[in-house]
Design a protein around this motif. Structure first.
Motif, PDB file in Angstrom:
ATOM      1  N   GLU A   1     -62.234 -14.347 -44.376  1.00  0.00           N
ATOM      2  CA  GLU A   1     -61.999 -15.142 -43.161  1.00  0.00           C
ATOM      3  C   GLU A   1     -61.585 -14.242 -42.000  1.00  0.00           C
ATOM      4  OE1 GLU A   1     -60.575 -19.316 -45.162  1.00  0.00           O
ATOM      5  OE2 GLU A   1     -59.172 -18.297 -43.807  1.00  0.00           O
ATOM      6  N   LYS A   2     -60.710 -13.286 -42.328  1.00  0.00           N
ATOM      7  CA  LYS A   2     -60.233 -12.343 -41.300  1.00  0.00           C
ATOM      8  C   LYS A   2     -61.419 -11.546 -40.736  1.00  0.00           C
ATOM      9  CE  LYS A   2     -55.658 -12.695 -41.123  1.00  0.00           C
ATOM     10  NZ  LYS A   2     -55.706 -14.141 -40.758  1.00  0.00           N
ATOM     11  N   ILE A   3     -62.274 -11.109 -41.610  1.00  0.00           N
ATOM     12  CA  ILE A   3     -63.437 -10.346 -41.161  1.00  0.00           C
ATOM     13  C   ILE A   3     -64.287 -11.195 -40.214  1.00  0.00           C
ATOM     14  CG2 ILE A   3     -65.601  -9.249 -41.908  1.00  0.00           C
ATOM     15  CD1 ILE A   3     -64.102  -8.430 -44.493  1.00  0.00           C
ATOM     16  N   GLN A   4     -64.466 -12.432 -40.617  1.00  0.00           N
ATOM     17  CA  GLN A   4     -65.253 -13.352 -39.786  1.00  0.00           C
ATOM     18  C   GLN A   4     -64.591 -13.537 -38.423  1.00  0.00           C
ATOM     19  OE1 GLN A   4     -68.297 -14.301 -40.801  1.00  0.00           O
ATOM     20  NE2 GLN A   4     -68.471 -14.989 -38.673  1.00  0.00           N
ATOM     21  N   GLU A   5     -63.249 -13.690 -38.439  1.00  0.00           N
ATOM     22  CA  GLU A   5     -62.503 -13.849 -37.177  1.00  0.00           C
ATOM     23  C   GLU A   5     -62.713 -12.654 -36.268  1.00  0.00           C
ATOM     24  OE1 GLU A   5     -58.313 -14.693 -37.717  1.00  0.00           O
ATOM     25  OE2 GLU A   5     -58.826 -16.428 -38.974  1.00  0.00           O
ATOM     26  N   LEU A   6     -62.613 -11.457 -36.875  1.00  0.00           N
ATOM     27  CA  LEU A   6     -62.799 -10.225 -36.093  1.00  0.00           C
ATOM     28  C   LEU A   6     -64.193 -10.180 -35.467  1.00  0.00           C
ATOM     29  CD1 LEU A   6     -61.232  -7.126 -37.906  1.00  0.00           C
ATOM     30  CD2 LEU A   6     -60.624  -8.116 -35.695  1.00  0.00           C
ATOM     31  N   LYS A   7     -65.185 -10.577 -36.283  1.00  0.00           N
ATOM     32  CA  LYS A   7     -66.567 -10.586 -35.796  1.00  0.00           C
ATOM     33  C   LYS A   7     -66.692 -11.524 -34.595  1.00  0.00           C
ATOM     34  CE  LYS A   7     -69.200  -9.436 -39.952  1.00  0.00           C
ATOM     35  NZ  LYS A   7     -69.859 -10.050 -41.112  1.00  0.00           N
TER      36      LYS A   7
ATOM     37  N   GLU B   1     -66.912  -2.875 -34.273  1.00  0.00           N
ATOM     38  CA  GLU B   1     -67.784  -2.531 -35.405  1.00  0.00           C
ATOM     39  C   GLU B   1     -67.111  -1.646 -36.457  1.00  0.00           C
ATOM     40  OE1 GLU B   1     -71.028  -3.168 -36.547  1.00  0.00           O
ATOM     41  OE2 GLU B   1     -70.593  -4.910 -35.281  1.00  0.00           O
ATOM     42  N   ASP B   2     -66.486  -0.570 -35.994  1.00  0.00           N
ATOM     43  CA  ASP B   2     -65.877   0.377 -36.931  1.00  0.00           C
ATOM     44  C   ASP B   2     -64.795  -0.280 -37.768  1.00  0.00           C
ATOM     45  OD1 ASP B   2     -67.547   2.285 -36.156  1.00  0.00           O
ATOM     46  OD2 ASP B   2     -66.110   3.443 -34.937  1.00  0.00           O
ATOM     47  N   GLN B   3     -63.899  -1.035 -37.080  1.00  0.00           N
ATOM     48  CA  GLN B   3     -62.826  -1.706 -37.806  1.00  0.00           C
ATOM     49  C   GLN B   3     -63.404  -2.674 -38.836  1.00  0.00           C
ATOM     50  OE1 GLN B   3     -62.672  -1.024 -34.548  1.00  0.00           O
ATOM     51  NE2 GLN B   3     -60.579  -1.214 -33.749  1.00  0.00           N
ATOM     52  N   ILE B   4     -64.423  -3.413 -38.370  1.00  0.00           N
ATOM     53  CA  ILE B   4     -65.023  -4.408 -39.280  1.00  0.00           C
ATOM     54  C   ILE B   4     -65.636  -3.720 -40.493  1.00  0.00           C
ATOM     55  CG2 ILE B   4     -66.857  -6.133 -39.503  1.00  0.00           C
ATOM     56  CD1 ILE B   4     -66.312  -6.865 -36.551  1.00  0.00           C
ATOM     57  N   LYS B   5     -66.359  -2.635 -40.223  1.00  0.00           N
ATOM     58  CA  LYS B   5     -66.986  -1.892 -41.322  1.00  0.00           C
ATOM     59  C   LYS B   5     -65.949  -1.437 -42.344  1.00  0.00           C
ATOM     60  CE  LYS B   5     -71.347   0.121 -39.958  1.00  0.00           C
ATOM     61  NZ  LYS B   5     -71.824   1.140 -39.021  1.00  0.00           N
ATOM     62  N   THR B   6     -64.861  -0.844 -41.846  1.00  0.00           N
ATOM     63  CA  THR B   6     -63.798  -0.375 -42.738  1.00  0.00           C
ATOM     64  C   THR B   6     -63.245  -1.538 -43.562  1.00  0.00           C
ATOM     65  OG1 THR B   6     -63.160   0.822 -40.762  1.00  0.00           O
ATOM     66  CG2 THR B   6     -61.868   1.260 -42.758  1.00  0.00           C
ATOM     67  N   LEU B   7     -63.021  -2.637 -42.877  1.00  0.00           N
ATOM     68  CA  LEU B   7     -62.474  -3.812 -43.574  1.00  0.00           C
ATOM     69  C   LEU B   7     -63.422  -4.306 -44.666  1.00  0.00           C
ATOM     70  CD1 LEU B   7     -60.707  -6.425 -41.268  1.00  0.00           C
ATOM     71  CD2 LEU B   7     -59.880  -5.382 -43.379  1.00  0.00           C
ATOM     72  N   ILE B   8     -64.706  -4.311 -44.318  1.00  0.00           N
ATOM     73  CA  ILE B   8     -65.677  -4.791 -45.312  1.00  0.00           C
ATOM     74  C   ILE B   8     -65.681  -3.892 -46.545  1.00  0.00           C
ATOM     75  CG2 ILE B   8     -68.158  -5.074 -45.775  1.00  0.00           C
ATOM     76  CD1 ILE B   8     -68.450  -6.165 -42.943  1.00  0.00           C
ATOM     77  N   ILE B   9     -65.646  -2.571 -46.295  1.00  0.00           N
ATOM     78  CA  ILE B   9     -65.608  -1.635 -47.422  1.00  0.00           C
ATOM     79  C   ILE B   9     -64.358  -1.868 -48.270  1.00  0.00           C
ATOM     80  CG2 ILE B   9     -65.404   0.807 -48.072  1.00  0.00           C
ATOM     81  CD1 ILE B   9     -67.156   1.382 -45.539  1.00  0.00           C
TER      82      ILE B   9
END
Lengths: 292, 322
Positions: free
Chosen positions: B20-26, B37-45
Motif C-alpha cells: 500500500e505504501k509503495i502504491q501511495e508513493l507512486k 523512482e529510485d525510492q520506489i525501486k528500493t522499496l520494491i526490492i
C-alpha cells in the motif's frame, strides 16, 4: 492347602493354554472376580475363562487380548509366531501430552507385546493358515509402521505358502504418532491383499470390538469373507465425530456388528463360541477349489 | 486470479501494508511530479526480499491457512487451465452421482487422460453442492468405475486431491465408507495404466489416500498430507481442538516433511505466497509435472507399472528390527 491340591493346581495351570496365554497378553489375573460391563454381574474369573470371556448371564463379549484369541481359535501348540523382533521407532519424534517413546514403553509393560499385532502361522482343525491378530490393549490397537509391516509380511507369507490368510482386527485406526507413515500402511496392506486376490489365496477378516478408521478403511474390510464378532462396534468414523458433524443423535445400535449386517457390510455376525467352527467350515469349503 | 480479490491472511498483513505504501508513493510521485523512482525501486526490492523471507519461513499452521485459502484453485479450475476437451463422466451406476468427487476424460497437450479429483467450492452454494470436498462412499465407487474405464483403454489416470477427509455421517457408514476406500486402495494396486496423484490443498487421511495409491505422488508446495486433520488430532491427543497448531507441527504435514519421509516423489512449486496469487503459474507447473511423469511412465508395461506401485508402497514405514 494340601500338597495334593497344590500339585493339582500347578498341573492345571500348566495345561490351560488360555490361562497361560492371557498372562502373556497382560490380562489381569490377580483379580478372581470380574464385573460384567453390561449387566454388572460379578463373575468368577475361572468361569469367564471357560466361557471364552463371554458373560454367561447376558452374553456380553469381553474384549480379549491377541494371545487369548490365538489360544481360542488355533489348534493347541500349532502357532508359530513370526517377526517377533520388529519394534516401533519414533521417526517423527512425536510428542503430544506424552512422548511417543514413553507411550510405547508403557504399552509394552502393560501388554508384553512389541506392538499392536501378533502374526504367525498355525492350524484350525488341521487347516494351515497364516494369521494376524491385533491387540487393542497396545495403544488402542493403532496401526503404525510395525502393524502395517507385520500384516503385509504375513499376507506375503500366506501367498508364498499358498495357505489361507486370516486377519483379526481390533483397532482405533491409524496411529497418529507416525502420521503419514501410518496412513501409508493402509496402502501397503491393501496392495498385499491385491496380490492375494490375484493369486487366488483365500483372505478372511474377522472384525472384533472395536474396529475403526484406518483398519476399517484398509485390510479390515477387504476379506473375501468378512465375519463380525457379536457385540463388536465397527465403523469408519467414530461416533463422536459423526455426532459433532451432523449434530443429531445416533441410533442406539449404530455401528454394531448387527447393524453392519443389516446394511450388507459384513457377511455374518458370529458368537465367540462359534468362531472356530465357522472358520473351519469356510476353510474346508474353499479348500476344495484351491490349487493342490 | 488477481490478488486484490484476496483478503490478507493474518501473517501477511505487513506485506499488504508495504505494498500500500509503495502504491501511495507512486500516486504521490504522479501527482506532485517529484521523481520518486529510485525510492520506489528500493522499496520494491526490499518488499520482495521481505516477502521471500516471510513465505519461506512459514509455520505449518500458517501453511494450513494457505492450503485452505478460499481462493485457492480447485480441481475444476485446474481442469479448465490444463486440459482440453474435458468431458465429465457422471455417476457410480448404482444410484448416485456424488459431487465431491468428479471425474472425466480430457486431453493435456494432446495426451488423452482420465482426470479424477475431489472438488471444493468457493461459495456457500458451491460448497453445499460439493459437500465441502468430503466424498461419500458413492464418490469413491464412482472413482473406481472410472479407474476401470481408464485401465481398459490404457488412459493415464491423474487424480487431483483436496479434501478434509471422507464424510463422517450415518448414511456414509451404512453404505460402507471404510470399505469403499479400502476397495479403492486394493484395486488401484491392480491397475495396469499409469497413475499419478497430486495433493492440491488438503490431503486428509483415508479420504485422500482413497485416490492416491499411485506410481507417482506429488504435492503442491503449500498443500498438506496427513493421517488426520490437525484439529482432529488435537481433540483426540490433547483433548482440545485449540491445540490444532501444535498438532500441525507434530504431525509433519508439509510437502518438505513428506518428501523427506520418502512418501512423495516431488514438490510442485507455487508462486510466492501461494497458488491463489497466481493460478496460471501454479497450473503450468502442475501441468509440466504431470506431462513429465506420464512420459516417464508411458514406456512401462502394465505389469511393470503394477510392480512399480507395489514396491513403492511396500517400502514405506519406519521400524526397528534385529
Amino acid at each position: 492347602m494340601s500338597l495334593k491340591d497344590w500339585f493339582e493346581k500347578r498341573k492345571k495351570k500348566q495345561l490351560d493354554p488360555a490361562l497361560v496365554e492371557s498372562k502373556i497378553s497382560g490380562d489381569d489375573l490377580s483379580k478372581l472376580w470380574e464385573k460384567c460391563y453390561n449387566c454388572n454381574a460379578q463373575l468368577p474369573k475361572k468361569d469367564l475363562e471357560k466361557s471364552m470371556y463371554v458373560c454367561p448371564k447376558c452374553d456380553y463379549h469381553f474384549r480379549i487380548g491377541a494371545r487369548t484369541r490365538i489360544a481360542q481359535l488355533l489348534d493347541p501348540n500349532s502357532f508359530n509366531e513370526t517377526d517377533i523382533n520388529i519394534l516401533p521407532g519414533d521417526p517423527l519424534e512425536f510428542m503430544d501430552t506424552k512422548c511417543y517413546l514413553s507411550r510405547q514403553k508403557e504399552a509394552r509393560a502393560k501388554t508384553h507385546l512389541n506392538d499392536a499385532v501378533i502374526t504367525g502361522t498355525g492350524k484350525i482343525e488341521g487347516w494351515e493358515v497364516a494369521v494376524a491378530v491385533m491387540d487393542f490393549a497396545y495403544m488402542g490397537g493403532s496401526m503404525g509402521s510395525v502393524v502395517g509391516e507385520k500384516v503385509t509380511r504375513i499376507i506375503e507369507e500366506g501367498i508364498k505358502r499358498k495357505i489361507p490368510i486370516i486377519a483379526i482386527t481390533s483397532s482405533g485406526g491409524a496411529r497418529m504418532q507416525e502420521s503419514c507413515l501410518s496412513l501409508m500402511q493402509m496402502a501397503k496392506t491393501s496392495c498385499a491383499v491385491a496380490r492375494a486376490n490375484e493369486e487366488r489365496i483365500l483372505y478372511i477378516t474377522l472384525l472384533t470390538e472395536p474396529t475403526f478408521g484406518g483398519v476399517t478403511a484398509s485390510f479390515g474390510t477387504l476379506g473375501d469373507v468378512i465375519i463380525a464378532e457379536q457385540g463388536a462396534r465397527i465403523g469408519f468414523a467414530g461416533r463422536r465425530v459423526i455426532e459433532q458433524t451432523i449434530r443429531q443423535k445416533l441410533p442406539a445400535d449404530f455401528q454394531t456388528a448387527e447393524y453392519l449386517l443389516k446394511y450388507g457390510q459384513v457377511d455374518m455376525v458370529c458368537k465367540r463360541e462359534e468362531l472356530r467352527k465357522t472358520l473351519e467350515k469356510i476353510l474346508r469349503i474353499h479348500a476344495s477349489v484351491l490349487k493342490a | 486470479m488477481n490478488k486484490l480479490n484476496n483478503k490478507p491472511l493474518d501473517f501477511e498483513k505487513s506485506v499488504y501494508q508495504i505494498e500500500e505504501k509503495i502504491q501511495e508513493l507512486k500516486n504521490l510521485g504522479a501527482e506532485s511530479g517529484f521523481d520518486l523512482e529510485d525510492q520506489i525501486k528500493t522499496l520494491i526490492i526490499q518488499a520482495e526480499e521481505f516477502k521471500k523471507q516471510l513465505y519461506s519461513s512459514l509455520t505449518p499452521s500458517q501453511r494450513l491457512l494457505i492450503a485452505r485459502h478460499p481462493q485457492r484453485p480447485s480441481f475444476l479450475n485446474y481442469v479448465e487451465m490444463i486440459a482440453t476437451d474435458w468431458t465429465e463422466l457422471h455417476g457410480d451406476r448404482a444410484g448416485t452421482d456424488d459431487r465431491a468427487i468428479i471425474g472425466g476424460i480430457a486431453q493435456i497437450e494432446g495426451q488423452s487422460v482420465m482426470l479424477i479429483g475431489t472438488q471444493k467450492g468457493k461459495t456457500t452454494k458451491e460448497n453445499i453442492e460439493y459437500n465441502f470436498g468430503m466424498p461419500q462412499p458413492e464418490g469413491y465407487r464412482k472413482a473406481l468405475r472410472l479407474f476401470y474405464h481408464a485401465d481398459r483403454f490404457r488412459l493415464p489416470i491423474i487424480t487431483l486431491i483436496d479434501t478434509p477427509g471422507a464424510y463422517p455421517g450415518i448414511k456414509a457408514e451404512e453404505t460402507g465408507q471404510g470399505t469403499a476406500i479400502a476397495v479403492n486402495l486394493r484395486e488401484m494396486a491392480k491397475l495396469e495404466t499409469p497413475l499419478i496423484s497430486i495433493i492440491l490443498g488438503e490431503g486428509c487421511s483415508g479420504g485422500a489416500l482413497g485416490l492416491a495409491v499411485a506410481n507417482r505422488v506429488y504435492m503442491l508446495e503449500h498443500s498438506l498430507y496427513t493421517v488426520i486433520s490437525p484439529e482432529g488430532c488435537a481433540s483426540i491427543l490433547w483433548r482440545s481442538a485449540d491445540m490444532a497448531n501444535t498438532a500441525a507441527e507434530a504431525l509433519k504435514i508439509t510437502s518438505e516433511d513428506l518428501f523427506r519421509l520418502n512418501i512423495i516423489d516431488g514438490i510442485i512449486k507455487e508462486p510466492l505466497g501461494g497458488a491463489h496469487y497466481n493460478w496460471e503459474i501454479t497450473a503450468n507447473n502442475l501441468k509440466e509435472q504431470v506431462l513429465s511423469a506420464i512420459k516417464e511412465l508411458s514406456g512401462m508395461s502394465g505389469q511393470t507399472l503394477k510392480k512399480d506401485r507395489y514396491e513403492k508402497f511396500r517400502k514405506m514405514g519406519v521400524f526397528l528390527e534385529n
